[in-house]
Scaffold this motif. Structure first.
Motif, PDB file in Angstrom:
ATOM      1  N   MET A   1      -0.744  -8.254   8.918  1.00  0.00           N
ATOM      2  CA  MET A   1       0.105  -7.542   7.971  1.00  0.00           C
ATOM      3  C   MET A   1      -0.618  -7.391   6.621  1.00  0.00           C
ATOM      4  O   MET A   1      -1.255  -8.322   6.162  1.00  0.00           O
ATOM      5  N   ILE A   2      -0.499  -6.229   6.043  1.00  0.00           N
ATOM      6  CA  ILE A   2      -1.074  -5.989   4.713  1.00  0.00           C
ATOM      7  C   ILE A   2       0.088  -5.766   3.756  1.00  0.00           C
ATOM      8  O   ILE A   2       0.977  -4.958   4.038  1.00  0.00           O
ATOM      9  N   ARG A   3       0.108  -6.503   2.655  1.00  0.00           N
ATOM     10  CA  ARG A   3       1.140  -6.202   1.662  1.00  0.00           C
ATOM     11  C   ARG A   3       0.584  -6.293   0.245  1.00  0.00           C
ATOM     12  O   ARG A   3      -0.497  -6.832   0.026  1.00  0.00           O
ATOM     13  N   VAL A   4       1.346  -5.770  -0.675  1.00  0.00           N
ATOM     14  CA  VAL A   4       0.905  -5.651  -2.061  1.00  0.00           C
ATOM     15  C   VAL A   4       1.831  -6.483  -2.937  1.00  0.00           C
ATOM     16  O   VAL A   4       3.049  -6.394  -2.797  1.00  0.00           O
ATOM     17  N   ILE A 156      -0.332   2.425  -6.708  1.00  0.00           N
ATOM     18  CA  ILE A 156      -1.433   3.149  -6.056  1.00  0.00           C
ATOM     19  C   ILE A 156      -1.601   2.657  -4.615  1.00  0.00           C
ATOM     20  O   ILE A 156      -1.670   3.446  -3.674  1.00  0.00           O
ATOM     21  N   TYR A 157      -1.635   1.347  -4.444  1.00  0.00           N
ATOM     22  CA  TYR A 157      -1.790   0.785  -3.092  1.00  0.00           C
ATOM     23  C   TYR A 157      -0.577   1.082  -2.224  1.00  0.00           C
ATOM     24  O   TYR A 157      -0.714   1.423  -1.046  1.00  0.00           O
ATOM     25  N   ASN A 158       0.610   0.933  -2.764  1.00  0.00           N
ATOM     26  CA  ASN A 158       1.811   1.174  -1.966  1.00  0.00           C
ATOM     27  C   ASN A 158       1.896   2.621  -1.509  1.00  0.00           C
ATOM     28  O   ASN A 158       2.269   2.891  -0.372  1.00  0.00           O
ATOM     29  N   ARG A 159       1.505   3.551  -2.389  1.00  0.00           N
ATOM     30  CA  ARG A 159       1.500   4.967  -2.010  1.00  0.00           C
ATOM     31  C   ARG A 159       0.537   5.210  -0.855  1.00  0.00           C
ATOM     32  O   ARG A 159       0.840   5.895   0.099  1.00  0.00           O
ATOM     33  N   GLN A 160      -0.650   4.616  -0.971  1.00  0.00           N
ATOM     34  CA  GLN A 160      -1.658   4.850   0.067  1.00  0.00           C
ATOM     35  C   GLN A 160      -1.299   4.145   1.376  1.00  0.00           C
ATOM     36  O   GLN A 160      -1.589   4.650   2.452  1.00  0.00           O
ATOM     37  N   LEU A 161      -0.666   2.981   1.284  1.00  0.00           N
ATOM     38  CA  LEU A 161      -0.228   2.285   2.498  1.00  0.00           C
ATOM     39  C   LEU A 161       0.835   3.097   3.228  1.00  0.00           C
ATOM     40  O   LEU A 161       0.892   3.093   4.460  1.00  0.00           O
ATOM     41  N   ALA A 162       1.659   3.778   2.464  1.00  0.00           N
ATOM     42  CA  ALA A 162       2.750   4.569   3.051  1.00  0.00           C
ATOM     43  C   ALA A 162       2.220   5.755   3.840  1.00  0.00           C
ATOM     44  O   ALA A 162       2.874   6.227   4.757  1.00  0.00           O
TER      45      ALA A 162
END
Ligand code: ADP
Length: 169
Positions: A1-4, A156-162
Motif C-alpha cells: 500500500m502507498i499512502r501520503v 501533488i502526490y494524492n492527485r497523481q496517486l488518484a
C-alpha cells in the motif's frame, strides 16, 4: 500500500525512514538537518566512517535516537534545468533506496520528497518518478508512506496517486 501523510518525518515509528542527504552524509539543511538533530550526534560520527555517498546512491545506517530502526540516506540530484541527467539520478535514488530496504527486510518505509526542497527539482516531475518507483516495488512492503511537510506537496502526490497507473515518461 502507498499512502501520503503530512508530518515531520522524524516522528514516525517505522522500520526505516529515508533521508534526502548531501554527498558528505554529515548533515545539512531541510529534512537532512531535522533527521540529524533527532537522531543525535552518533549519526554524524557513524557517517564520518562511511566516507560520503555519491549522487544517485544510498547508504544504510541505524536510526539511533529516532523512533525508526533504520535510516536509508540517499543523495538526490541538484536541479540544473533537466539536461544534466537529473531524472536518471533521481530514479537511481529510489531504485537504490528500495534495493537496500528489501535487502534489509524493511516492511514499513517512509520517504520525503527527495530533491524537491533546497535542490530545486520540479515537484510534479519528481512525484511522478517517485510514484512509479514505489508502484514497481510496492509488493515487497506492508506500507510505503510518502511524508510531505506541506499540504501543497501532499496534494501533488494524492492527485497523481488518484490517476494510477503512474508513469514517469
Ligand atoms: P533536497 O536537498 O533533497 O531538496 P530538502 O530537505 O531541502 O531536500 O527537501 C526535501 C523535502 O523534504 C521538501 O519537500 C521539504 O519540504 C521536506 N522536508 C523538510 N523537512 C522535513 C521534515 N522534517 N519532515 C518531512 N519532510 C521535510
Amino acid at each position: 500500500m502507498i499512502r501520503v501523510i503530512q508530518s515531520d518525518i522524524t516522528l514516525l515509528q517505522v522500520d526505516a525512514i529515508v533521508n534526502a542527504a548531501n554527498e558528505s552524509l554529515l548533515g545539512g539543511g531541510g529534512v537532512d538537518g531535522a533527521i540529524h538533530r533527532a537522531a543525535g550526534p552518533e549519526l554524524r560520527e557513524y557517517n564520518i566512517r562511511l566516507g560520503g555517498c555519491k549522487t544517485g546512491e544510498a547508504r544504510l545506517t541505524p536510526g539511533f535516537k529516532l523512533p525508526a530502526r533504520w535510516i536509508i540516506h540517499t543523495v538526490g540530484p541538484v536541479w540544473h534545468g533537466g539536461k544534466r541527467g537529473e531524472a536518471g539520478l533521481l530514479k537511481s535514488c529510489y531504485r537504490e533506496v528500495f534495493r537496500i530496504a528489501i535487502e534489509q527486510n524493511v516492511k514499513t518505509l517512509v520517504l520525503p520528497a527527495i530533491s524537491t526542497g533546497i535542490y530545486g527539482y520540479p515537484k510534479e516531475a519528481a512525484a511522478k518518478i517517485a510514484l512509479s518507483a514505489m508502484q514497481a516495488t510496492e509488493k515487497y512492503f506492508i506500507e510505503i508512506i510518502i511524508c510531505t511537510f506541506s499540504a501543497e506537496d501532499a496534494a501533488i502526490y494524492n492527485r497523481q496517486l488518484a490517476k494510477a497507473p503512474a508513469s514517469d515518461n
